[in-house]
Design a protein around this motif. Structure first.
Motif, PDB file in Angstrom:
ATOM      1  N   LEU A 102       0.820  -1.218   0.000  1.00  4.93           N
ATOM      2  CA  LEU A 102       0.000   0.000   0.000  1.00  4.93           C
ATOM      3  C   LEU A 102       0.850   1.264   0.000  1.00  4.93           C
ATOM      4  O   LEU A 102       0.466   2.274  -0.587  1.00  4.93           O
ATOM      5  N   LEU A 103       2.021   1.214   0.640  1.00  7.89           N
ATOM      6  CA  LEU A 103       2.906   2.384   0.686  1.00  7.89           C
ATOM      7  C   LEU A 103       3.936   2.387  -0.445  1.00  7.89           C
ATOM      8  O   LEU A 103       4.763   3.282  -0.517  1.00  7.89           O
ATOM      9  N   HIS A 104       3.893   1.376  -1.310  1.00  9.26           N
ATOM     10  CA  HIS A 104       4.824   1.248  -2.436  1.00  9.26           C
ATOM     11  C   HIS A 104       6.280   1.269  -1.962  1.00  9.26           C
ATOM     12  O   HIS A 104       7.109   2.005  -2.510  1.00  9.26           O
ATOM     13  N   LEU A 105       6.586   0.485  -0.931  1.00 15.91           N
ATOM     14  CA  LEU A 105       7.954   0.416  -0.408  1.00 15.91           C
ATOM     15  C   LEU A 105       8.805  -0.465  -1.293  1.00 15.91           C
ATOM     16  O   LEU A 105       8.345  -1.482  -1.806  1.00 15.91           O
ATOM     17  N   LYS A 106      10.059  -0.056  -1.468  1.00  7.08           N
ATOM     18  CA  LYS A 106      11.017  -0.814  -2.271  1.00  7.08           C
ATOM     19  C   LYS A 106      12.290  -1.024  -1.462  1.00  7.08           C
ATOM     20  O   LYS A 106      12.523  -0.364  -0.452  1.00  7.08           O
ATOM     21  N   LYS A 107      13.107  -1.926  -1.943  1.00  3.79           N
ATOM     22  CA  LYS A 107      14.369  -2.223  -1.275  1.00  3.79           C
ATOM     23  C   LYS A 107      15.230  -0.960  -1.178  1.00  3.79           C
ATOM     24  O   LYS A 107      15.283  -0.159  -2.111  1.00  3.79           O
ATOM     25  N   ASN A 108      15.897  -0.781  -0.050  1.00  2.00           N
ATOM     26  CA  ASN A 108      16.794   0.339   0.255  1.00  2.00           C
ATOM     27  C   ASN A 108      16.095   1.693   0.360  1.00  2.00           C
ATOM     28  O   ASN A 108      16.747   2.727   0.274  1.00  2.00           O
ATOM     29  N   ASP A 109      14.774   1.710   0.557  1.00  2.60           N
ATOM     30  CA  ASP A 109      14.090   2.975   0.857  1.00  2.60           C
ATOM     31  C   ASP A 109      14.556   3.464   2.224  1.00  2.60           C
ATOM     32  O   ASP A 109      14.730   2.669   3.145  1.00  2.60           O
ATOM     33  N   ASP A 110      14.743   4.777   2.362  1.00  6.01           N
ATOM     34  CA  ASP A 110      15.094   5.347   3.657  1.00  6.01           C
ATOM     35  C   ASP A 110      13.826   5.481   4.491  1.00  6.01           C
ATOM     36  O   ASP A 110      12.805   5.973   4.017  1.00  6.01           O
ATOM     37  N   LEU A 111      13.924   5.037   5.744  1.00  5.63           N
ATOM     38  CA  LEU A 111      12.789   5.114   6.650  1.00  5.63           C
ATOM     39  C   LEU A 111      13.177   5.927   7.872  1.00  5.63           C
ATOM     40  O   LEU A 111      14.260   5.749   8.422  1.00  5.63           O
ATOM     41  N   GLY A 112      12.315   6.814   8.287  1.00  6.23           N
ATOM     42  CA  GLY A 112      12.525   7.561   9.520  1.00  6.23           C
ATOM     43  C   GLY A 112      11.841   6.834  10.657  1.00  6.23           C
ATOM     44  O   GLY A 112      10.684   6.452  10.540  1.00  6.23           O
ATOM     45  N   ILE A 113      12.561   6.615  11.754  1.00  8.14           N
ATOM     46  CA  ILE A 113      11.991   5.924  12.906  1.00  8.14           C
ATOM     47  C   ILE A 113      11.939   6.894  14.064  1.00  8.14           C
ATOM     48  O   ILE A 113      12.954   7.450  14.462  1.00  8.14           O
ATOM     49  N   ASN A 114      10.759   7.084  14.580  1.00 12.67           N
ATOM     50  CA  ASN A 114      10.494   8.029  15.646  1.00 12.67           C
ATOM     51  C   ASN A 114       9.808   7.256  16.763  1.00 12.67           C
ATOM     52  O   ASN A 114       9.037   6.349  16.500  1.00 12.67           O
ATOM     53  N   SER A 115      10.098   7.596  18.010  1.00  9.84           N
ATOM     54  CA  SER A 115       9.425   6.897  19.104  1.00  9.84           C
ATOM     55  C   SER A 115       8.885   7.900  20.099  1.00  9.84           C
ATOM     56  O   SER A 115       9.430   8.979  20.268  1.00  9.84           O
ATOM     57  N   ASN A 116       7.805   7.511  20.742  1.00  8.09           N
ATOM     58  CA  ASN A 116       7.300   8.278  21.870  1.00  8.09           C
ATOM     59  C   ASN A 116       6.957   7.292  22.981  1.00  8.09           C
ATOM     60  O   ASN A 116       7.481   6.187  22.985  1.00  8.09           O
ATOM     61  N   LYS A 117       6.108   7.646  23.898  1.00  7.51           N
ATOM     62  CA  LYS A 117       5.916   6.882  25.129  1.00  7.51           C
ATOM     63  C   LYS A 117       5.710   5.381  24.920  1.00  7.51           C
ATOM     64  O   LYS A 117       6.371   4.579  25.549  1.00  7.51           O
ATOM     65  N   ASN A 118       4.831   4.961  24.035  1.00 10.15           N
ATOM     66  CA  ASN A 118       4.604   3.532  23.830  1.00 10.15           C
ATOM     67  C   ASN A 118       4.348   3.175  22.367  1.00 10.15           C
ATOM     68  O   ASN A 118       3.661   2.213  22.074  1.00 10.15           O
ATOM     69  N   THR A 119       4.913   3.961  21.463  1.00  9.48           N
ATOM     70  CA  THR A 119       4.693   3.753  20.034  1.00  9.48           C
ATOM     71  C   THR A 119       5.982   3.996  19.254  1.00  9.48           C
ATOM     72  O   THR A 119       6.732   4.907  19.558  1.00  9.48           O
ATOM     73  N   ILE A 120       6.206   3.153  18.234  1.00 14.46           N
ATOM     74  CA  ILE A 120       7.283   3.372  17.271  1.00 14.46           C
ATOM     75  C   ILE A 120       6.607   3.808  15.973  1.00 14.46           C
ATOM     76  O   ILE A 120       5.685   3.146  15.506  1.00 14.46           O
ATOM     77  N   ILE A 121       7.062   4.924  15.412  1.00 11.38           N
ATOM     78  CA  ILE A 121       6.475   5.456  14.192  1.00 11.38           C
ATOM     79  C   ILE A 121       7.499   5.307  13.069  1.00 11.38           C
ATOM     80  O   ILE A 121       8.622   5.796  13.178  1.00 11.38           O
ATOM     81  N   ILE A 122       7.116   4.622  12.001  1.00  6.15           N
ATOM     82  CA  ILE A 122       7.996   4.398  10.848  1.00  6.15           C
ATOM     83  C   ILE A 122       7.394   5.136   9.671  1.00  6.15           C
ATOM     84  O   ILE A 122       6.231   4.910   9.315  1.00  6.15           O
ATOM     85  N   LYS A 123       8.190   6.014   9.065  1.00 13.24           N
ATOM     86  CA  LYS A 123       7.705   6.818   7.953  1.00 13.24           C
ATOM     87  C   LYS A 123       8.714   6.785   6.809  1.00 13.24           C
ATOM     88  O   LYS A 123       9.916   6.890   7.049  1.00 13.24           O
ATOM     89  N   LYS A 124       8.236   6.650   5.599  1.00 12.01           N
ATOM     90  CA  LYS A 124       9.081   6.660   4.413  1.00 12.01           C
ATOM     91  C   LYS A 124       9.584   8.086   4.171  1.00 12.01           C
ATOM     92  O   LYS A 124       8.802   9.032   4.188  1.00 12.01           O
ATOM     93  N   ILE A 125      10.895   8.213   3.957  1.00 14.10           N
ATOM     94  CA  ILE A 125      11.480   9.522   3.685  1.00 14.10           C
ATOM     95  C   ILE A 125      11.674   9.641   2.173  1.00 14.10           C
ATOM     96  O   ILE A 125      12.250   8.777   1.550  1.00 14.10           O
ATOM     97  N   ARG A 126      11.200  10.728   1.628  1.00 15.24           N
ATOM     98  CA  ARG A 126      11.280  10.910   0.162  1.00 15.24           C
ATOM     99  C   ARG A 126      12.596  11.465  -0.261  1.00 15.24           C
ATOM    100  O   ARG A 126      13.238  12.204   0.303  1.00 15.24           O
TER     101      ARG A 126
END
Length: 126
Positions: A102-126
């Motif tokens: 659904l997010l059209h992820l491909k090999k070697n895409d850069d991902l930003g990983i952010n965390s807060n109190k009880n959640t890990i947030i993964i976001k594709k970096i363009r």
């Protein structure tokens, strides 16, 4: 709130398997979670996180508690080094294949990983 932005690469592993009706290819989308995020959330090997997807913001969230319409994901840890009698582990999470498509992820895409109190947030970096 603790914010950590690190850009790991998306790893894609393909396995081919011969079956009676032909050859099937199985893809696996993995991302390495940084030490600081794992230590902040106190995650262990075999821990279950619950993933949700937001197509609008293109983010994957990994929650420590089950939510409605969430997909369970298991954390895998591997000892990577020992320094001054302190053990360091790399923690890997497999992203559900529906989310990757659904997010059209491909090999070697850069991902930003952010965390807060009880959640890990993964976001594709363009």
């Amino acid at each position: 709130i603790l914010l950590v932005w690190i850009m790991p690469k998306l790893q894609v592993f393909s396995k081919t398997k011969k079956e009676n009706y032909g050859i099937r290819r199985h893809d696996s989308y993995n991302v390495i979670i940084p030490y600081t995020v794992v230590q902040d959330l106190n995650l262990r090997d075999g821990a279950i996180l619950y993933s949700t997807l937001s197509e609008k913001t293109e983010t994957i969230r990994l929650h420590t508690k089950p939510l409605k319409d969430s997909t369970p994901v298991k954390i895998r840890q591997r000892l990577t080094k020992v320094y001054k009698s302190e053990r360091y582990y790399s923690s890997k999470v497999t992203i559900p294949i529906e989310f990757a498509r659904l997010l059209h992820l491909k090999k070697n895409d850069d991902l930003g990983i952010n965390s807060n109190k009880n959640t890990i947030i993964i976001k594709k970096i363009r």
